[in-house]
Design an enzyme around this catalytic site. Structure first.
Site, PDB file in Angstrom:
ATOM      1  N   ASP A  44       4.160  -4.541  41.212  1.00  0.00           N
ATOM      2  CA  ASP A  44       3.814  -3.863  42.462  1.00  0.00           C
ATOM      3  C   ASP A  44       4.745  -4.405  43.534  1.00  0.00           C
ATOM      4  O   ASP A  44       4.538  -5.487  44.083  1.00  0.00           O
ATOM      5  CB  ASP A  44       2.347  -4.094  42.843  1.00  0.00           C
ATOM      6  CG  ASP A  44       1.929  -3.195  43.994  1.00  0.00           C
ATOM      7  OD1 ASP A  44       1.399  -2.102  43.735  1.00  0.00           O
ATOM      8  OD2 ASP A  44       2.138  -3.580  45.168  1.00  0.00           O
ATOM      9  N   GLU A  46       6.778  -4.928  46.980  1.00  0.00           N
ATOM     10  CA  GLU A  46       6.595  -4.825  48.434  1.00  0.00           C
ATOM     11  C   GLU A  46       7.950  -4.612  49.076  1.00  0.00           C
ATOM     12  O   GLU A  46       8.957  -5.190  48.639  1.00  0.00           O
ATOM     13  CB  GLU A  46       5.935  -6.084  48.991  1.00  0.00           C
ATOM     14  CG  GLU A  46       4.557  -6.372  48.432  1.00  0.00           C
ATOM     15  CD  GLU A  46       3.548  -5.268  48.690  1.00  0.00           C
ATOM     16  OE1 GLU A  46       3.588  -4.666  49.782  1.00  0.00           O
ATOM     17  OE2 GLU A  46       2.714  -5.000  47.810  1.00  0.00           O
ATOM     18  N   ASP A 159       7.185   2.544  42.687  1.00  0.00           N
ATOM     19  CA  ASP A 159       7.853   1.241  42.618  1.00  0.00           C
ATOM     20  C   ASP A 159       9.233   1.319  41.969  1.00  0.00           C
ATOM     21  O   ASP A 159      10.231   0.897  42.563  1.00  0.00           O
ATOM     22  CB  ASP A 159       6.954   0.248  41.881  1.00  0.00           C
ATOM     23  CG  ASP A 159       5.674  -0.017  42.650  1.00  0.00           C
ATOM     24  OD1 ASP A 159       5.603  -1.051  43.320  1.00  0.00           O
ATOM     25  OD2 ASP A 159       4.755   0.823  42.607  1.00  0.00           O
ATOM     26  N   HIS A 234      -2.081  -5.797  49.211  1.00  0.00           N
ATOM     27  CA  HIS A 234      -0.705  -5.637  49.696  1.00  0.00           C
ATOM     28  C   HIS A 234       0.125  -6.896  49.507  1.00  0.00           C
ATOM     29  O   HIS A 234       1.270  -6.945  49.982  1.00  0.00           O
ATOM     30  CB  HIS A 234      -0.659  -5.187  51.156  1.00  0.00           C
ATOM     31  CG  HIS A 234      -1.457  -3.941  51.416  1.00  0.00           C
ATOM     32  ND1 HIS A 234      -1.176  -2.739  50.809  1.00  0.00           N
ATOM     33  CD2 HIS A 234      -2.557  -3.736  52.194  1.00  0.00           C
ATOM     34  CE1 HIS A 234      -2.059  -1.839  51.213  1.00  0.00           C
ATOM     35  NE2 HIS A 234      -2.904  -2.419  52.038  1.00  0.00           N
ATOM     36  N   ASP A 239      -1.619  -7.666  43.865  1.00  0.00           N
ATOM     37  CA  ASP A 239      -1.741  -6.268  43.446  1.00  0.00           C
ATOM     38  C   ASP A 239      -1.398  -6.130  41.965  1.00  0.00           C
ATOM     39  O   ASP A 239      -2.084  -5.449  41.206  1.00  0.00           O
ATOM     40  CB  ASP A 239      -0.811  -5.378  44.272  1.00  0.00           C
ATOM     41  CG  ASP A 239      -1.339  -5.092  45.672  1.00  0.00           C
ATOM     42  OD1 ASP A 239      -2.517  -5.412  45.936  1.00  0.00           O
ATOM     43  OD2 ASP A 239      -0.574  -4.562  46.488  1.00  0.00           O
TER      44      ASP A 239
END
Length: 284
Positions: A44, A46, A159, A234, A239
């Protein structure tokens, strides 16, 4: 990475967040099923963001986490049901187009300016990630050829399909073949499983099955009757760990885990100029 747009409804509202009802629960089926993939790489990502930006924005990756999952009880003919996380890869990433994080981005992800300032650039992250995959026997470190059947997993298609493709353009590196192979959108699998469970239930004149809409990670955990979200939402690694819990539960319920997301390394956005240049006049 997930964030709310200022110019659009919030993610929960935009994606039709609904509290899972009792009728949406997937009945557990503990027996094993044939699973063609040996390893699952749950991630995941960011990325940089600002208030009011959307997924057409040139997000730069700032956290790249991976949970590597293997079968605990896989037979010689690929029947299995139990997945577990056996190792993790995590690194922050230094953005190069706009190296200063917005206040919105820091508050959303919890990632600080000092963490990305001290982090490697994306090309170096790819080198480290390749070594991680080679260490676990997934690819050959010299040729990068696959040595095992592995699949990337994420919550939604964004992603690998979007963030990695954008970052490769910005960093002017070729997208490695080993990250293009196979990608599974976990959210889509959960949605289809819920829909399948509903169609098996008897309907009455008074009851009408609601449309199953995409659920965020917390709602997926609830629909699967798992404990709530663990960690900070987040945060990329938290995550990823929670998505890994969902993947393990889907496998336990005899759902075959197969790729369902196409990756186009040559995809282009309007803001993409030549040689990694970002044309700011085309930003939304």
């Amino acid at each position: 990475m997930r964030y709310t747009y200022q110019s659009h409804p919030s993610k929960k509202k935009r994606r039709g967040f609904v509290e899972p009802a009792q009728s949406q629960e997937i009945p557990p089926e503990p027996s094993m099923t044939r699973q063609p993939y040996e390893v699952f790489l749950v991630l995941d990502i960011e990325g940089t963001c600002d208030q009011g930006t959307n997924f057409n924005y040139p997000n730069e990756i700032i956290e790249f986490p991976v949970c590597l999952m293997r079968w605990k009880n896989r037979t010689n003919d690929d029947f299995c049901s139990e997945l577990e996380v056996v190792d993790e890869f995590r690194t922050y990433v230094k953005p190069q187009w706009r190296p200063t994080l917005s206040k919105f981005c820091t508050e959303l992800t919890g990632i600080t300016q000092a963490q990305v300032d001290d982090a490697p650039l994306f090309p170096d992250v790819l080198v480290d990630l390749k070594k991680f995959l080679a260490k676990h026997g997934l690819i050959d470190e010299e040729s990068s050829e696959p040595l095992a059947r592995f699949c990337w997993c994420s919550d939604g298609p964004f992603d690998v399909r979007d963030f990695v493709v954008k970052q490769c353009f910005i960093s002017q590196v070729k997208m490695p073949q080993w990250i293009q192979y196979h990608v599974l959108d976990v959210r889509k699998v959960v949605r289809r499983a819920l829909q399948s469970a509903q169609t098996k239930q008897p309907s009455t004149r008074e009851s009408k099955s609601p449309t199953i809409r995409p659920l965020n990670i917390s709602a997926q955990l609830q629909a699967l009757e798992l404990q709530g979200f663990e960690g900070r939402q987040h945060c990329g690694i938290d995550d990823s760990r929670n998505i890994a819990r969902i993947v393990a539960e889907l496998a336990r319920r005899r759902i075959c885990l197969m790729p369902n997301t196409a990756i186009r390394p040559g995809r282009r956005w309007r803001w993409m100029g030549k040689h990694g240049q970002i044309l700011e006049e085309y930003l939304d």
